[in-house]
Design an enzyme around this catalytic site. Structure first.
Site, PDB file in Angstrom:
ATOM      1  N   TYR A  98       0.782  -1.093  -0.066  1.00 44.71           N
ATOM      2  CA  TYR A  98      -0.040  -0.173   0.092  1.00 44.71           C
ATOM      3  C   TYR A  98       0.932   1.173  -0.009  1.00 44.71           C
ATOM      4  O   TYR A  98       1.796   1.437   0.766  1.00 44.71           O
ATOM      5  CB  TYR A  98      -0.851  -0.012   1.237  1.00 44.71           C
ATOM      6  CG  TYR A  98      -1.623   1.212   1.382  1.00 44.71           C
ATOM      7  CD1 TYR A  98      -2.806   1.666   0.651  1.00 44.71           C
ATOM      8  CD2 TYR A  98      -1.090   2.063   2.427  1.00 44.71           C
ATOM      9  CE1 TYR A  98      -3.343   3.106   0.756  1.00 44.71           C
ATOM     10  CE2 TYR A  98      -1.962   3.259   2.742  1.00 44.71           C
ATOM     11  CZ  TYR A  98      -2.926   3.633   1.889  1.00 44.71           C
ATOM     12  OH  TYR A  98      -3.451   4.925   2.016  1.00 44.71           O
ATOM     13  N   ASP A 182      -0.799  -7.380   6.399  1.00 46.01           N
ATOM     14  CA  ASP A 182      -1.991  -6.273   6.201  1.00 46.01           C
ATOM     15  C   ASP A 182      -2.964  -7.221   5.435  1.00 46.01           C
ATOM     16  O   ASP A 182      -2.924  -7.668   4.381  1.00 46.01           O
ATOM     17  CB  ASP A 182      -1.483  -5.277   5.421  1.00 46.01           C
ATOM     18  CG  ASP A 182      -2.585  -4.114   5.094  1.00 46.01           C
ATOM     19  OD1 ASP A 182      -3.650  -4.620   5.088  1.00 46.01           O
ATOM     20  OD2 ASP A 182      -1.920  -3.108   4.644  1.00 46.01           O
ATOM     21  N   LYS A 207     -11.974   0.461   5.031  1.00 45.05           N
ATOM     22  CA  LYS A 207     -12.368  -0.425   3.857  1.00 45.05           C
ATOM     23  C   LYS A 207     -13.496  -1.283   3.975  1.00 45.05           C
ATOM     24  O   LYS A 207     -14.533  -1.095   4.419  1.00 45.05           O
ATOM     25  CB  LYS A 207     -11.072  -0.909   3.214  1.00 45.05           C
ATOM     26  CG  LYS A 207      -9.773  -0.008   3.196  1.00 45.05           C
ATOM     27  CD  LYS A 207      -9.855   1.206   2.208  1.00 45.05           C
ATOM     28  CE  LYS A 207      -8.895   2.018   2.602  1.00 45.05           C
ATOM     29  NZ  LYS A 207      -7.458   1.554   2.296  1.00 45.05           N
TER      30      LYS A 207
END
Ligand SMILES: *Cc1c(COP(=O)(O)O)cnc(C)c1O
Length: 397
Positions: A98, A182, A207
């Site tokens: 990310y 993650d 999210k």
């Protein structure tokens, strides 16, 4: 009684005492009444408040961990974990981790806090080779509990590489290297890295877990007492707690995670297959469709074996920045916006962010598939792709 994950998302963290509200109450308070004569553990809200506990307990149960900790954002949860590395430590990260995380790690490494190693997380042998080099560099006499950290993201954002998570964790453990995963893209309903031996799992609760694009929040889940207490201490001293309203919204959102994810994933599978056919359409500037559920995905078999589902993120490579931008301008049902995991479908050209590495194609659009009607979503993308094609400048070559 062991519960199905679909039951847990609905049932965990609820009050059960007679006369209690079915939803846990949320306290809006920064401090607690203190009388010296009464021993009471609550002092100040930055240390955490009881209103966090139902969601922390729920996320811990979903990931199969002992402790959940909420943070003010996904990135602050990530930051709490990598700040556990001692000075001079080593951090191994996916080259397509990310973007915000990648930038943070780069900046910290540039200050000389640790050595950064970038790997292609889908290439298991390459990652293990790097882990061996790191283990050799650190030596075995260093007693710090986290002398080196392997950071796993799978599937990666936005390139959707799928790692052999159990194999990487096993290799790291054998070498005395801590592992963090993650799990934002897979969610705890599709992948549980703690069961494979990961030390800690982090989430951008923003999210899929919250699911309505109205909250920024993060979480870290671990079964290790010392790591949990170090992360809790970090959260307190850095002040990275979420607000009570966000906790309320996130808990309400996560209750529907199972049905939302099923619906979004069904849509994504349908769209990926149908969009792939458009790559043969001369009127649509579409070079490639990537989705772990497609047999054309480089790690499709691995995704099938390791993930409980292929997720709701698809990428489209339009080949050129201008083509991708024209698609985004023409969308009507999809919302052009960053972020992902909400009930509404979002589309974004990732390279609009300067922090996204140049190995992500300029014309790549990341799709976060929502729960709208699949055919409406397809038709909108198809018309946007075709209109992008007709708006291309004429070539005089
Ligand atoms: C969005 C995201 C983050 C960062 O989370 P925030 O809540 O935006 O701080 C971290 N990891 C992944 C995979 C993400 O998609």
């Amino acid at each position: 009684m062991t519960q199905n994950q679909r039951t847990r998302v609905v049932a965990a963290g609820r009050p059960h005492e007679p006369n209690s509200p079915v939803n846990p109450p949320v306290d809006f308070t920064s401090t607690y009444v203190y009388r010296p004569s009464v021993e009471y553990p609550r002092v100040y809200a930055r240390e955490g408040i009881p209103s966090f506990e139902p969601l922390e307990q729920l996320l811990a149960e979903l990931e199969g961990g002992e402790h959940g900790l909420l943070f003010s954002s996904g990135l602050s949860a990530v930051s709490a974990v990598i700040n556990q590395l001692p000075l001079g430590g080593h951090l191994v990260i996916p080259k397509h981790a990310y973007m915000g995380y990648y930038t943070m790690a780069q900046q910290m490494a540039a200050k000389g806090l640790f050595t950064l190693h970038r790997v292609d997380i889908a290439q298991t042998d390459e990652v293990i080779e790097t882990l061996r080099e790191v283990a050799a560099a650190v030596g075995s006499e260093d007693a710090h509990p986290m002398r080196a950290l392997l950071w796993i993201e799978s599937p990666t954002n936005p390139m959707l590489e799928v790692a052999d998570v159990p194999a990487l964790i096993a290799a790291a453990r054998e070498l005395g290297i801590t592992t963090a995963v993650d799990n934002t893209f897979a969610t705890p309903l599709r992948q549980n890295p703690l069961a494979s031996g990961a030390d800690v799992v982090v989430h951008s609760v923003t999210k899929f877990l919250s699911g309505h694009s109205d909250v920024i929040m993060g979480a870290a889940i671990t079964s290790e007492e010392s790591l949990h207490s170090a992360l809790h201490g970090h959260r307190n001293l850095h002040g990275t707690i979420p607000g009570p309203m966000e906790v309320f919204l996130a808990l309400r959102g996560v209750r529907t995670l199972a049905v939302r994810l099923d619906a979004a994933e069904r849509n994504a599978e349908y769209l990926a297959a149908k969009l792939q056919k458009l790559t043969h359409d001369d009127d649509a500037p579409l070079i490639a469709v990537s989705y772990p559920g497609l047999t054309s995905h480089a790690q499709h078999e691995r995704a099938k074996a390791l993930l409980g589902g292929f997720g709701a993120i698809i990428t489209l490579d339009t080949g050129r920045r201008e083509a991708a931008d024209a698609v985004l301008e023409a969308l009507k049902v999809w919302t052009p916006a960053t972020s992902l995991g909400g009930v509404e479908s979002l589309a974004e050209r990732r390279r609009r962010h300067p922090g996204e590495p140049d190995t992500v194609p300029e014309g790549l659009i990341r799709l976060s598939v929502g729960i709208e009607d699949a055919e409406d979503l397809y038709e909108d993308l198809a018309q946007a792709l075709r209109s992008a094609s007709s708006s291309e400048p004429p070539s005089f070559a």
